[in-house]
Design a protein around this motif. Structure first.
Motif, PDB file in Angstrom:
ATOM      1  N   GLU A   1      -8.977 -20.641  -4.630  1.00  0.00           N
ATOM      2  CA  GLU A   1      -9.622 -19.473  -4.001  1.00  0.00           C
ATOM      3  C   GLU A   1     -10.449 -18.746  -5.075  1.00  0.00           C
TER       4      GLU A   1
ATOM      5  N   PHE B   1     -10.415 -16.026  -6.891  1.00  0.00           N
ATOM      6  CA  PHE B   1      -9.850 -15.515  -8.149  1.00  0.00           C
ATOM      7  C   PHE B   1      -9.425 -16.658  -9.082  1.00  0.00           C
TER       8      PHE B   1
ATOM      9  N   ASN C   1       6.832 -12.955   0.219  1.00  0.00           N
ATOM     10  CA  ASN C   1       7.945 -13.807   0.670  1.00  0.00           C
ATOM     11  C   ASN C   1       9.043 -13.752  -0.385  1.00  0.00           C
TER      12      ASN C   1
ATOM     13  N   VAL D   1       4.415  -7.117   6.802  1.00  0.00           N
ATOM     14  CA  VAL D   1       4.134  -7.606   5.442  1.00  0.00           C
ATOM     15  C   VAL D   1       2.952  -6.834   4.851  1.00  0.00           C
TER      16      VAL D   1
ATOM     17  N   VAL E   1       2.757  -5.411   1.051  1.00  0.00           N
ATOM     18  CA  VAL E   1       1.507  -5.451   0.282  1.00  0.00           C
ATOM     19  C   VAL E   1       1.093  -4.037  -0.139  1.00  0.00           C
TER      20      VAL E   1
HETATM   21  C1  HEM Z   1      -8.046 -12.153  -0.689  1.00  0.00           C
HETATM   22  C2  HEM Z   1      -6.783 -12.014  -0.393  1.00  0.00           C
HETATM   23  C3  HEM Z   1      -5.682 -12.982  -0.774  1.00  0.00           C
HETATM   24  C4  HEM Z   1      -5.650 -13.943  -1.746  1.00  0.00           C
HETATM   25  C5  HEM Z   1      -6.745 -14.295  -2.753  1.00  0.00           C
HETATM   26  C6  HEM Z   1      -4.361 -14.580  -1.661  1.00  0.00           C
HETATM   27  C7  HEM Z   1      -3.950 -15.611  -2.490  1.00  0.00           C
HETATM   28  C8  HEM Z   1      -2.725 -16.228  -2.420  1.00  0.00           C
HETATM   29  C9  HEM Z   1      -2.295 -17.305  -3.272  1.00  0.00           C
HETATM   30  C10 HEM Z   1      -3.148 -17.929  -4.383  1.00  0.00           C
HETATM   31  C11 HEM Z   1      -1.032 -17.633  -2.921  1.00  0.00           C
HETATM   32  C12 HEM Z   1      -0.129 -18.671  -3.602  1.00  0.00           C
HETATM   33  C13 HEM Z   1      -0.292 -20.034  -3.075  1.00  0.00           C
HETATM   34  C14 HEM Z   1       0.431 -20.306  -1.786  1.00  0.00           C
HETATM   35  O1  HEM Z   1       1.631 -20.075  -1.674  1.00  0.00           O
HETATM   36  O2  HEM Z   1      -0.238 -20.770  -0.858  1.00  0.00           O
HETATM   37  C15 HEM Z   1      -0.649 -16.777  -1.809  1.00  0.00           C
HETATM   38  C16 HEM Z   1       0.559 -16.814  -1.155  1.00  0.00           C
HETATM   39  C17 HEM Z   1       0.883 -15.996  -0.090  1.00  0.00           C
HETATM   40  N1  HEM Z   1       0.140 -14.966   0.418  1.00  0.00           N
HETATM   41 FE1  HEM Z   1      -1.699 -14.420  -0.164  1.00  0.00          FE
HETATM   42  N2  HEM Z   1      -3.634 -13.995  -0.663  1.00  0.00           N
HETATM   43  C18 HEM Z   1      -4.402 -13.018  -0.089  1.00  0.00           C
HETATM   44  C19 HEM Z   1      -4.042 -12.176   0.945  1.00  0.00           C
HETATM   45  C20 HEM Z   1      -2.823 -12.162   1.553  1.00  0.00           C
HETATM   46  C21 HEM Z   1      -2.439 -11.245   2.596  1.00  0.00           C
HETATM   47  C22 HEM Z   1      -3.332 -10.127   3.171  1.00  0.00           C
HETATM   48  C23 HEM Z   1      -1.155 -11.576   2.958  1.00  0.00           C
HETATM   49  C24 HEM Z   1      -0.256 -10.956   3.987  1.00  0.00           C
HETATM   50  C25 HEM Z   1      -0.476  -9.907   4.703  1.00  0.00           C
HETATM   51  C26 HEM Z   1      -0.756 -12.708   2.146  1.00  0.00           C
HETATM   52  C27 HEM Z   1       0.448 -13.347   2.241  1.00  0.00           C
HETATM   53  C28 HEM Z   1       0.832 -14.409   1.471  1.00  0.00           C
HETATM   54  C29 HEM Z   1       2.091 -15.121   1.657  1.00  0.00           C
HETATM   55  C30 HEM Z   1       3.157 -14.846   2.699  1.00  0.00           C
HETATM   56  C31 HEM Z   1       2.124 -16.111   0.671  1.00  0.00           C
HETATM   57  C32 HEM Z   1       3.230 -17.146   0.437  1.00  0.00           C
HETATM   58  C33 HEM Z   1       4.273 -16.622  -0.510  1.00  0.00           C
HETATM   59  C34 HEM Z   1       5.383 -17.641  -0.710  1.00  0.00           C
HETATM   60  O3  HEM Z   1       5.851 -18.187   0.288  1.00  0.00           O
HETATM   61  O4  HEM Z   1       5.767 -17.871  -1.848  1.00  0.00           O
HETATM   62  N3  HEM Z   1      -1.780 -13.020   1.293  1.00  0.00           N
HETATM   63  N4  HEM Z   1      -1.691 -15.919  -1.543  1.00  0.00           N
END
Ligand code: HEM
Length: 445
Positions: free
Chosen positions: A171, A173, A317, A373, A378
């Motif tokens: 992504e 970043f 999570n 969440v 967040v």
């Molecule tokens: C531009 C905004 C965002 C970016 C760049 C981003 C990026 C990431 C990245 C790199 C991961 C780790 C890789 C993965 O587990 O797939 C991740 C995991 C996650 N993100 Fe985001 N995210 C964003 C927004 C959000 C938002 C708005 C939410 C929820 C409201 C969210 C919820 C989650 C969840 C639930 C995980 C999995 C965590 C886990 O199971 O370990 N993300 N995100």
């Protein structure tokens, strides 16, 4: 039908986009429509019931590519769905995302007043998503969908967003995304964390028992609600230069900057989790789907010395970590797709380009999954005793937040955390099952 434990999931009636992980790499397109003529809208639903692949048949005629169709509350109204049925949908969905701005932290520059039009307006009725491993196959599925809507004069395409995997396959970043997903009973699609038991199907598809042990009241009549789900789309602009500047300003070397980035995310950029390699990146581990999500927190790292409790993945999570509430009630399916150009490696100046993530959530509970969440994990740190310290990467750090790194002998607190992600708009949608699409097509109100 697939049987698992005591659930029979009607895969042939569920849209393929609900359960199927996005390919990597990928090309994707979002098209929004306004329905000016209810009969044309119903005809679009009929055609969609033919070109949308079911979860039972993930291989569509275009190979590894598929189209999903979802409706906003205004869209259901435009089709002439009756009032008692409209009233049976989740109240957050009835209000729509723009009306929920305050609860979601969409304030200041992220507020609906600044959203890209027509996002958040009553004009958005239908959201069509096409996803495929590459641009040629995307065009092939889009072509077929286009034939379905172009000759319908009462249907107007009002917005389009193309997304594509960046050359880095990360992504904006710079992190590997799309790693962690829950397993869903009866879906046939395995989860990615062998230490997480599969969740009840009712968490993600309406009409089945959920983690609370009961059947959620679903939209009525049953033929409309069953096998459908809620979908959240958010266009999130990413300030990549600001993120890089912050890492540099708060680190004494490039290596320390990488460590800080990993501490904020909970994973190194390669996807390797801090939980399994806290001191240095391990790209082989990051790329290995058998190992890169195989971890818990509590026994090994209750304080967060390895994975800070405030990091993005641990707060969204917490897995088995001791936090108030029941973690399994707040899980979600995510489908992030990037838009805009890559900011070349090493560039620290903002080039004013629009880039970021089309964030997509899929789940049966808008309130206790997505909104919970977003607002409690967040945009608040209360659940980890961190007051108003928000998510260091995606939080609405409007007044310059802070990020705390648990360390021995004393923890380190980094103040002055700016906002790196700005909401450009979004919609709450309902993604009906295929039978429900035909039911909508046959409405005669
Ligand atoms: C531009 C905004 C965002 C970016 C760049 C981003 C990026 C990431 C990245 C790199 C991961 C780790 C890789 C993965 O587990 O797939 C991740 C995991 C996650 N993100 Fe985001 N995210 C964003 C927004 C959000 C938002 C708005 C939410 C929820 C409201 C969210 C919820 C989650 C969840 C639930 C995980 C999995 C965590 C886990 O199971 O370990 N993300 N995100």
């Amino acid at each position: 039908m697939t049987e698992a434990a005591n659930v029979m999931l009607e895969l042939e009636d569920i849209q393929s986009g609900v359960l199927r992980p996005r390919p990597a790499p990928y090309a994707a397109t979002y098209v929004l429509f306004r329905i000016d003529d209810r009969k044309a809208g119903r005809e679009l639903m009929r055609r969609a019931s033919i070109f949308v692949a079911s979860a039972a048949n993930p291989t569509s005629p275009a190979g590894d590519a598929w189209v999903s169709v979802a409706l906003t509350f205004q869209g259901l109204k435009a089709l002439g769905v009756q009032q008692d049925s409209l009233d049976s949908f989740a109240w957050e969905f009835q209000q729509g995302m723009a009306a929920r701005a305050h609860a979601l932290g969409d304030t200041g520059e992220s507020s609906p007043a600044h959203w890209e039009k027509p996002l958040g307006t009553p004009d958005v009725h239908v959201v069509l998503t096409a996803l495929s491993p590459d641009a040629p196959r995307l065009e092939a599925v889009l072509d077929r969908a286009r034939k379905a809507y172009q000759e319908l004069p009462g249907i107007k395409a009002i917005w389009r967003q193309d997304c594509h995997a960046l050359p880095t396959e990360r992504e904006a970043f710079g992190f590997r995304d799309g790693v962690s997903h829950p397993a869903i009973e009866g879906s046939g699609i395995p989860g990615t964390n062998p230490q997480e038991r599969p969740l009840k199907a009712g968490e993600f598809v309406l009409g089945y028992p959920d983690e609370m042990g009961g059947l959620l009241s679903m939209p009525q009549p049953e033929v409309l609600g069953r096998n459908g789900t809620y979908v959240v789309f958010r266009k999130l602009h990413q300030r990549v230069a600001a993120f890089r500047q912050y890492l540099k300003a708060n680190s004494s070397s490039p290596e320390k900057a990488e460590l800080l980035a990993a501490k904020m995310m909970g994973r190194w950029r390669s996807g390797a989790p801090l939980a399994l390699c806290p001191f240095h990146d391990d790209p082989e581990l990051g790329a290995d789907p058998q190992r890169n999500n195989d971890f818990l927190y509590e026994e090994d790292d209750p304080i967060g010395y390895k994975t800070p409790i405030g990091s993005h993945i641990r707060r969204t999570n917490p897995r088995d970590a001791a936090v108030p509430g029941v973690v399994s009630l707040h899980r979600m399916i995510r489908r992030g797709t990037a838009y805009g150009p890559l900011l070349p490696e090493g560039v620290l100046e903002d080039d004013a380009a629009e880039r970021g993530l089309m964030f997509a959530f899929v789940g049966a509970h808008l309130g206790r999954q997505f909104e919970f969440v977003q607002s409690e994990r967040v945009n608040s740190g209360t659940f980890i005793g961190a007051g108003d310290a928000q998510d260091p990467i995606v939080g609405a750090n409007a007044r310059a937040g802070s990020f705390t790194l648990p360390r021995r002998p004393v923890r380190q607190r980094l103040p002055g955390l700016p906002r790196f992600v700005v909401t450009r708009g979004g919609e709450y949608c309902f993604m009906p099952g295929l039978r429900a699409l035909r039911w909508l097509a046959d409405l005669d109100t």
